[in-house]
Scaffold this active site. Sequence first.
Site, PDB file in Angstrom:
ATOM      1  N   GLU A   1       0.829  -0.546  -0.039  1.00  3.32           N
ATOM      2  CA  GLU A   1       0.237  -0.505  -0.361  1.00  3.32           C
ATOM      3  C   GLU A   1       0.853   1.674  -0.071  1.00  3.32           C
ATOM      4  O   GLU A   1       0.385   1.907  -0.628  1.00  3.32           O
ATOM      5  CB  GLU A   1      -0.821  -0.603   1.147  1.00  3.32           C
TER       6      GLU A   1
ATOM      7  N   TYR B   1      -5.011   6.290   5.459  1.00  4.50           N
ATOM      8  CA  TYR B   1      -5.642   5.340   4.464  1.00  4.50           C
ATOM      9  C   TYR B   1      -4.322   4.089   4.289  1.00  4.50           C
ATOM     10  O   TYR B   1      -5.364   3.169   4.573  1.00  4.50           O
ATOM     11  CB  TYR B   1      -5.192   6.323   2.887  1.00  4.50           C
TER      12      TYR B   1
ATOM     13  N   ASP C   1      -8.704   6.557  -1.039  1.00  4.32           N
ATOM     14  CA  ASP C   1      -7.722   7.357  -1.719  1.00  4.32           C
ATOM     15  C   ASP C   1      -8.304   8.001  -2.787  1.00  4.32           C
ATOM     16  O   ASP C   1      -9.663   8.361  -2.810  1.00  4.32           O
ATOM     17  CB  ASP C   1      -5.843   6.460  -1.979  1.00  4.32           C
TER      18      ASP C   1
END
Length: 364
Positions: A47, A130, A148
């Site tokens: 991520e 996020y 996001d």
Amino acid sequence: METNIDNLLKNFNKLQFQIDLIHWFKNEQRILPWRQDRDPYKVWVSEVMLQQTRVETVIPYFNNFIEQFPTVEALANAEEEKVLKAWEGLGYYSRARNLQSAVKEVVSEYGGKIPHRVEELSKLKGVGPYTQGAISSIAYGIPAPAVDGNVMRVLSRILLIEDDISKPKTRNLFENAVRELISVEHPSEFNQGLMELGALVCTPRSPSCLLCPVQSHCRAFSEGMQDQLPFKTIKKNNKEVFITAVILKNKDGQILVQKRPSEGLLANLWELPNHELKQESMYGQAEQLKHFMKAKYNLNITIENQLLNLKHEFSHLTWKITVFNGYTNDEIKAADFRQFLSLEDMAKLPFPVPYQKIIKEIVK
Ligand code: SF4
């Protein structure tokens, strides 16, 4: 006027939306290396890498990174220069530095086990809302929002939200919408489904509405507004910075390189000697460079020729670099942060993308 969540979700068939999205995700998801298991460390690394970077670019970096630093402990104990080298070319290097700092905290504060609660994750360096949501939901199955730009685009279309997504407070609206919509039984598939839909179907330009698994829920589609959303104010032009750099060789053919400061843009990465010009000027750059090298390094240099011009855009500024070839017969006291090196030794150090491009020109 601020958008109200209750009004927004009135008459929205939440359950059927979850079923359609999750069913599609389970059948159509791409096979990606970080989806092979639910290891929170791999979810975290992926991520962080995926922020601002495309999936195809990330895959080889992710595989190499996990091979070099397979565990939280391996990354926590690695030399920073090795971590930056593994990140070389991905850009936004503060992501790598923050990841390593946060992983060190995980080792010292949580015995090497990545916490699952958003409250604990939020205390780790560089782990924003996020990434907290992504780790909590994907690795631990907690129904937390992971919002996001991609997810905001998708949901602004599905729910016909016209708030400006470039404003920080708009994210709260989308997070609240996800809190209401997320599947409590399958939060991982739900969040990944939204992300995957944004990557494969509900793309920034020309979304593939006719193939979309949630088309029947999509208000932008039913109003014919999918191409007008999300609403986003256009960024101002980047500031331009004019730089002169030199590939400076000594009598052994080695090249002078230096480490950037430990704070600020591209911190701790390596570069060629360079200086910033007050304004763009086609004239006198070589002379200015000679004066600069004398004043800063006490080196008398000879400029041979101008090698290339290149432009590199960051999110907030643009570098315009003019590169010269030069040589010197003077010596410089080698230090950890500045030395003459062979190309072979330079290859072991992390350089930002514009300098990698210049180095490729030397090798040609
Ligand atoms: Fe996006 Fe079109 Fe699907 Fe709506 S119908 S979610 S705009 S792809």
